[in-house]
Design an enzyme around this catalytic site. Structure first.
Site, short mmCIF file in Angstrom:
data_model
loop_
_atom_site.label_atom_id
_atom_site.label_comp_id
_atom_site.label_asym_id
_atom_site.label_seq_id
_atom_site.Cartn_x
_atom_site.Cartn_y
_atom_site.Cartn_z
N CYS A 140 56.57 75.98 26.14
CA CYS A 140 57.37 75.20 25.19
C CYS A 140 56.61 74.97 23.88
O CYS A 140 55.75 74.08 23.80
CB CYS A 140 57.74 73.85 25.82
SG CYS A 140 58.72 72.81 24.73
N CYS A 143 57.17 71.50 22.31
CA CYS A 143 56.42 70.39 22.92
C CYS A 143 54.93 70.49 22.60
O CYS A 143 54.29 69.48 22.30
CB CYS A 143 56.55 70.42 24.45
SG CYS A 143 58.13 70.94 25.08
N ASP A 144 54.36 71.69 22.67
CA ASP A 144 52.90 71.82 22.66
C ASP A 144 52.33 72.40 21.37
O ASP A 144 51.11 72.35 21.16
CB ASP A 144 52.45 72.69 23.85
CG ASP A 144 52.84 72.04 25.17
OD1 ASP A 144 52.88 70.80 25.22
OD2 ASP A 144 53.11 72.77 26.14
#
Ligand code: NAP
Length: 309
Positions: A140, A143-144
């Site tokens: 992701c 997200c990261d």
């Protein structure tokens, strides 16, 4: 009243999965006064919540963030009376007239069931992948990505997801090695054009990952060039895997699936089991998009209404 109904309330429709397919079905079902329960193991919105920007859903000319789109879908389904329960489905019994859905939080009963559990990311199955998952290996970028500011990362895959997410990651990182097993990318031409004109992205065609190296976190990636069998070692602080998706069907038995495990339905989203429907990415279909998932959900709800009447 059956013995099941006397023990538990029976829903008209139980929807497994709160992604675009499931929540659209909930909107349509609730507006037709069906008593509707949506079961979800994670976040509302499904996979799209891991996308920074949803740019191809009609009616949003400036695009919309995946997370906001998910929140809006949930809000809309609840506005019409959908019940949402965050419980992972463990087992289903779908043959009888009253269908049973077993979760960690108990058993639910429904006259119809819609399977809209979507897909999960495919993994490569190479050494180091399991050990370094969450330690530099991510699925992701939204997200990261911010954890990799001014770092060097690899993106694995050649489809729309790999290229789109590599482009997103260029906001943070200094360099991206995009590793793809073939000569040509699968991604749509407009994404490819953006990728090839971005100086931060280096394309490693005909290459496969042999191993992710590193003790506490990803430090390097061993790559084989399939064209000449040469091996190279790329320094890397992280790796984002976008090598396709596998259907979330482990708990579903007795329903026809294709060789990859995607559920086979007709154009009305019906499976071969009466009162059991499937919609969205979990179906065998040509185009997996938010738009087509939502359309599937609407059709499944309409067919559920028809079945119940
Ligand atoms: P995908 O289209 O299935 O692409 C997966 C990529 O991973 C392919 O390039 C494939 O290589 C590669 N791959 C598969 N298994 C591999 C393995 N074992 N080792 C190395 N590489 C492997 O998956 P996706 O990109 O996640 O897209 C899924 C669906 O969502 C598609 O329908 C896509 O169009 C859609 N999508 C749309 C958008 C958008 O509209 N903006 C954005 C994201 C996704 P090959 O090419 O050699 O098969």
């Amino acid at each position: 009243m059956s013995s099941l109904e006397s023990q538990n309330e029976t829903y008209d429709m139980i929807i497994l999965g709160a992604g675009p397919a499931g929540l659209t079905a909930a909107i349509y079902a609730c507006r037709a006064n069906l008593k509707t329960l949506v079961l979800e193991s994670m976040l509302s919105g499904g996979e799209i919540t891991a996308t920074d920007q949803l740019d191809n859903y009609p009616g949003f000319p400036e695009g919309i963030s995946g997370a906001e789109f998910g929140e809006r879908l949930e809000k809309q389904a609840k506005r019409f009376g959908a019940e949402l329960n965050f419980a992972a489905v463990e087992k289903v019994e779908l043959e009888a007239e009253i269908k049973r859905v077993f979760t960690a939080q108990g058993e639910f009963h429904g006259r119809t069931v819609l399977i809209a559990t979507g897909t999960a990311p495919r993994t490569l199955g190479v050494p180091g992948e399991e050990k370094l998952r969450g330690r530099g290996i991510s699925f992701c970028a939204t997200c990261d990505g911010p954890f990799f500011r001014e770092k060097r990362v690899a993106v694995i895959g050649g489809g729309d997801s790999a290229v789109e997410e590599a482009l997103y990651l260029t906001r943070f990182v200094d360099k991206i090695d995009l590793i793809h097993r073939r000569e040509n990318l699968r991604a749509i031409p407009s994404l490819q054009e953006k990728m090839f004109s971005n100086p931060k992205i280096e394309f490693h065609k005909n290459c496969v990952v042999k191993e992710f190296g590193g003790e506490q976190k990803v430090e390097k990636i061993i790559v084989e060039n399939l064209a000449d069998s040469s091996i190279k070692e790329l320094p890397a602080d992280g790796a984002f895997l976008y090598v396709g998706r596998i259907p979330n069907v482990e708990f579903i038995e007795g329903i026809e699936k294709d060789a990859q495990g995607f559920i086979i339905t007709n154009e009305e989203m019906e499976t071969a089991l009466p009162g059991v429907f499937a919609a969205g990415d979990i179906r065998r279909k040509y185009l997996r998009q938010v738009l087509t998932a939502a359309a599937d959900g609407a059709i499944a709800a309409a067919m559920s209404i028809k079945y119940l009447s």
